[in-house]
Design a protein around this motif. Sequence first.
Motif, PDB file in Angstrom:
ATOM      1  N   ASN A 108       9.900   5.346 -13.368  1.00 53.09           N
ATOM      2  CA  ASN A 108       8.813   4.357 -13.972  1.00 53.09           C
ATOM      3  C   ASN A 108       7.841   3.792 -13.015  1.00 53.09           C
ATOM      4  O   ASN A 108       6.780   2.755 -13.387  1.00 53.09           O
ATOM      5  CB  ASN A 108       8.706   4.385 -15.743  1.00 53.09           C
ATOM      6  CG  ASN A 108       9.020   5.432 -16.035  1.00 53.09           C
ATOM      7  OD1 ASN A 108       8.999   6.383 -16.247  1.00 53.09           O
ATOM      8  ND2 ASN A 108      10.364   5.381 -17.114  1.00 53.09           N
ATOM      9  N   THR A 109       8.100   3.602 -11.844  1.00 53.50           N
ATOM     10  CA  THR A 109       6.950   2.670 -10.929  1.00 53.50           C
ATOM     11  C   THR A 109       5.797   3.251 -11.011  1.00 53.50           C
ATOM     12  O   THR A 109       5.392   4.331 -11.090  1.00 53.50           O
ATOM     13  CB  THR A 109       8.023   2.388  -9.852  1.00 53.50           C
ATOM     14  OG1 THR A 109       7.768   3.428  -8.810  1.00 53.50           O
ATOM     15  CG2 THR A 109       9.260   2.340  -9.611  1.00 53.50           C
ATOM     16  N   LYS A 110       4.816   1.828 -10.520  1.00 52.36           N
ATOM     17  CA  LYS A 110       3.854   2.201 -10.309  1.00 52.36           C
ATOM     18  C   LYS A 110       3.616   1.884  -8.986  1.00 52.36           C
ATOM     19  O   LYS A 110       4.070   0.812  -8.177  1.00 52.36           O
ATOM     20  CB  LYS A 110       2.993   0.909 -11.601  1.00 52.36           C
ATOM     21  CG  LYS A 110       3.205   1.862 -12.526  1.00 52.36           C
ATOM     22  CD  LYS A 110       2.000   0.512 -13.669  1.00 52.36           C
ATOM     23  CE  LYS A 110       2.158   1.472 -15.133  1.00 52.36           C
ATOM     24  NZ  LYS A 110       1.869   0.834 -16.219  1.00 52.36           N
ATOM     25  N   ILE A 111       2.719   2.558  -8.450  1.00 50.00           N
ATOM     26  CA  ILE A 111       2.275   2.087  -6.752  1.00 50.00           C
ATOM     27  C   ILE A 111       0.791   1.497  -6.611  1.00 50.00           C
ATOM     28  O   ILE A 111       0.395   1.777  -7.738  1.00 50.00           O
ATOM     29  CB  ILE A 111       2.737   3.227  -5.869  1.00 50.00           C
ATOM     30  CG1 ILE A 111       3.544   3.648  -5.947  1.00 50.00           C
ATOM     31  CG2 ILE A 111       1.861   2.986  -4.228  1.00 50.00           C
ATOM     32  CD1 ILE A 111       4.236   5.489  -4.907  1.00 50.00           C
ATOM     33  N   VAL A 112       0.505  -0.013  -6.482  1.00 48.93           N
ATOM     34  CA  VAL A 112      -0.193  -0.900  -5.832  1.00 48.93           C
ATOM     35  C   VAL A 112      -0.243  -1.066  -4.461  1.00 48.93           C
ATOM     36  O   VAL A 112       1.203  -2.120  -4.085  1.00 48.93           O
ATOM     37  CB  VAL A 112      -0.346  -1.618  -6.970  1.00 48.93           C
ATOM     38  CG1 VAL A 112      -1.568  -2.839  -6.817  1.00 48.93           C
ATOM     39  CG2 VAL A 112      -0.063  -1.282  -8.187  1.00 48.93           C
ATOM     40  N   GLU A 113      -1.513  -1.024  -3.573  1.00 53.98           N
ATOM     41  CA  GLU A 113      -1.414  -1.186  -2.373  1.00 53.98           C
ATOM     42  C   GLU A 113      -0.469  -1.042  -1.428  1.00 53.98           C
ATOM     43  O   GLU A 113       0.299  -1.306  -0.692  1.00 53.98           O
ATOM     44  CB  GLU A 113      -1.284  -2.945  -2.236  1.00 53.98           C
ATOM     45  CG  GLU A 113      -2.999  -3.412  -3.105  1.00 53.98           C
ATOM     46  CD  GLU A 113      -3.450  -4.539  -3.537  1.00 53.98           C
ATOM     47  OE1 GLU A 113      -2.537  -5.438  -3.223  1.00 53.98           O
ATOM     48  OE2 GLU A 113      -4.520  -4.545  -3.001  1.00 53.98           O
ATOM     49  N   GLY A 114       0.639   0.413  -1.860  1.00 54.73           N
ATOM     50  CA  GLY A 114       1.750   0.728  -0.826  1.00 54.73           C
ATOM     51  C   GLY A 114       3.015  -0.452  -1.691  1.00 54.73           C
ATOM     52  O   GLY A 114       3.873   0.372  -0.820  1.00 54.73           O
ATOM     53  N   ASN A 115       2.636  -1.349  -2.127  1.00 53.36           N
ATOM     54  CA  ASN A 115       3.913  -1.148  -2.968  1.00 53.36           C
ATOM     55  C   ASN A 115       4.232  -0.607  -4.124  1.00 53.36           C
ATOM     56  O   ASN A 115       3.553  -0.754  -5.014  1.00 53.36           O
ATOM     57  CB  ASN A 115       4.023  -2.834  -3.194  1.00 53.36           C
ATOM     58  CG  ASN A 115       3.419  -3.821  -2.350  1.00 53.36           C
ATOM     59  OD1 ASN A 115       4.225  -3.834  -0.788  1.00 53.36           O
ATOM     60  ND2 ASN A 115       2.774  -4.662  -1.798  1.00 53.36           N
ATOM     61  N   TYR A 116       5.756  -0.508  -4.848  1.00 52.52           N
ATOM     62  CA  TYR A 116       6.182   0.115  -5.435  1.00 52.52           C
ATOM     63  C   TYR A 116       6.316  -1.178  -6.627  1.00 52.52           C
ATOM     64  O   TYR A 116       7.495  -2.437  -6.578  1.00 52.52           O
ATOM     65  CB  TYR A 116       7.968   0.903  -5.860  1.00 52.52           C
ATOM     66  CG  TYR A 116       7.589   1.965  -4.967  1.00 52.52           C
ATOM     67  CD1 TYR A 116       7.053   2.963  -5.444  1.00 52.52           C
ATOM     68  CD2 TYR A 116       7.657   2.098  -3.640  1.00 52.52           C
ATOM     69  CE1 TYR A 116       7.232   4.845  -5.178  1.00 52.52           C
ATOM     70  CE2 TYR A 116       8.337   2.879  -2.938  1.00 52.52           C
ATOM     71  CZ  TYR A 116       7.532   4.412  -3.563  1.00 52.52           C
ATOM     72  OH  TYR A 116       7.627   5.886  -2.719  1.00 52.52           O
ATOM     73  N   TYR A 117       5.887  -1.205  -7.676  1.00 54.09           N
ATOM     74  CA  TYR A 117       6.194  -2.257  -8.459  1.00 54.09           C
ATOM     75  C   TYR A 117       7.506  -1.841 -10.242  1.00 54.09           C
ATOM     76  O   TYR A 117       7.261  -0.364 -10.533  1.00 54.09           O
ATOM     77  CB  TYR A 117       5.122  -2.164  -9.181  1.00 54.09           C
ATOM     78  CG  TYR A 117       4.457  -3.620  -8.662  1.00 54.09           C
ATOM     79  CD1 TYR A 117       3.657  -4.687  -8.969  1.00 54.09           C
ATOM     80  CD2 TYR A 117       3.437  -2.910  -7.004  1.00 54.09           C
ATOM     81  CE1 TYR A 117       3.330  -5.886  -8.828  1.00 54.09           C
ATOM     82  CE2 TYR A 117       2.944  -3.851  -6.870  1.00 54.09           C
ATOM     83  CZ  TYR A 117       2.950  -5.384  -6.745  1.00 54.09           C
ATOM     84  OH  TYR A 117       1.916  -6.065  -6.450  1.00 54.09           O
ATOM     85  N   VAL A 152       7.755  -5.696 -10.731  1.00 52.83           N
ATOM     86  CA  VAL A 152       8.379  -6.284  -9.598  1.00 52.83           C
ATOM     87  C   VAL A 152       7.912  -6.104  -9.190  1.00 52.83           C
ATOM     88  O   VAL A 152       8.289  -4.852  -8.662  1.00 52.83           O
ATOM     89  CB  VAL A 152       9.620  -6.747  -9.949  1.00 52.83           C
ATOM     90  CG1 VAL A 152      10.272  -7.247  -8.827  1.00 52.83           C
ATOM     91  CG2 VAL A 152       9.656  -7.998 -12.081  1.00 52.83           C
ATOM     92  N   ALA A 153       7.914  -5.764  -7.748  1.00 53.64           N
ATOM     93  CA  ALA A 153       7.803  -5.616  -6.588  1.00 53.64           C
ATOM     94  C   ALA A 153       8.473  -6.288  -5.125  1.00 53.64           C
ATOM     95  O   ALA A 153       8.981  -7.651  -4.948  1.00 53.64           O
ATOM     96  CB  ALA A 153       6.048  -5.337  -5.896  1.00 53.64           C
ATOM     97  N   PHE A 154       9.158  -5.579  -4.548  1.00 52.47           N
ATOM     98  CA  PHE A 154      10.162  -6.116  -3.595  1.00 52.47           C
ATOM     99  C   PHE A 154       9.445  -6.001  -2.268  1.00 52.47           C
ATOM    100  O   PHE A 154       8.825  -5.117  -1.762  1.00 52.47           O
ATOM    101  CB  PHE A 154      11.714  -4.886  -3.354  1.00 52.47           C
ATOM    102  CG  PHE A 154      12.490  -5.305  -4.949  1.00 52.47           C
ATOM    103  CD1 PHE A 154      13.397  -6.815  -4.798  1.00 52.47           C
ATOM    104  CD2 PHE A 154      11.476  -4.790  -5.939  1.00 52.47           C
ATOM    105  CE1 PHE A 154      13.589  -6.919  -6.141  1.00 52.47           C
ATOM    106  CE2 PHE A 154      12.761  -4.948  -7.678  1.00 52.47           C
ATOM    107  CZ  PHE A 154      13.408  -6.302  -7.071  1.00 52.47           C
ATOM    108  N   TYR A 155       9.285  -6.949  -1.474  1.00 47.92           N
ATOM    109  CA  TYR A 155       9.344  -6.674   0.734  1.00 47.92           C
ATOM    110  C   TYR A 155       9.848  -5.687   0.954  1.00 47.92           C
ATOM    111  O   TYR A 155      11.319  -5.212   1.027  1.00 47.92           O
ATOM    112  CB  TYR A 155       9.786  -7.906   1.181  1.00 47.92           C
ATOM    113  CG  TYR A 155       8.300  -8.979   0.721  1.00 47.92           C
ATOM    114  CD1 TYR A 155       7.217  -8.793   1.501  1.00 47.92           C
ATOM    115  CD2 TYR A 155       8.240 -10.072   0.070  1.00 47.92           C
ATOM    116  CE1 TYR A 155       5.841 -10.096   0.682  1.00 47.92           C
ATOM    117  CE2 TYR A 155       7.311 -10.944  -0.875  1.00 47.92           C
ATOM    118  CZ  TYR A 155       6.423 -10.681  -0.378  1.00 47.92           C
ATOM    119  OH  TYR A 155       5.478 -11.604  -0.399  1.00 47.92           O
TER     120      TYR A 155
END
Length: 96
Positions: free
Chosen positions: A16-25, A85-88
């Motif tokens: 159930n991640t959400k993608i914002v500006e190419g990042n998985y949240y 939470v998003a990770f680098y």
Amino acid sequence: MVKVTLNGTVLAESDNTKIVEGNYYFPPDAVNTAALSPSNTHTTCPWKGVASYYDATIGGKTVVNDVAWYYPETKEKANDIKGYVAFYKNKVNFEE
């Protein structure tokens, strides 16, 4: 399913991640908070708000500073990622 690991430790895993500006949240309940510790770093995004950061702390030692970020409070346009939470990508391993 998206999974984030570091040195063999799972930091987050979710369908159930959400993608914002190419990042998985990742939703908060999908994050291994035992492997994270609060960082003193904060940044501001003009449309999301003020981000707080986590360090990766494995085995009682900080192994990567500012490995992840989240928005404890968001501006209206970013309400759907509040607390997520998003990770680098260059600091952890991603499995998609």
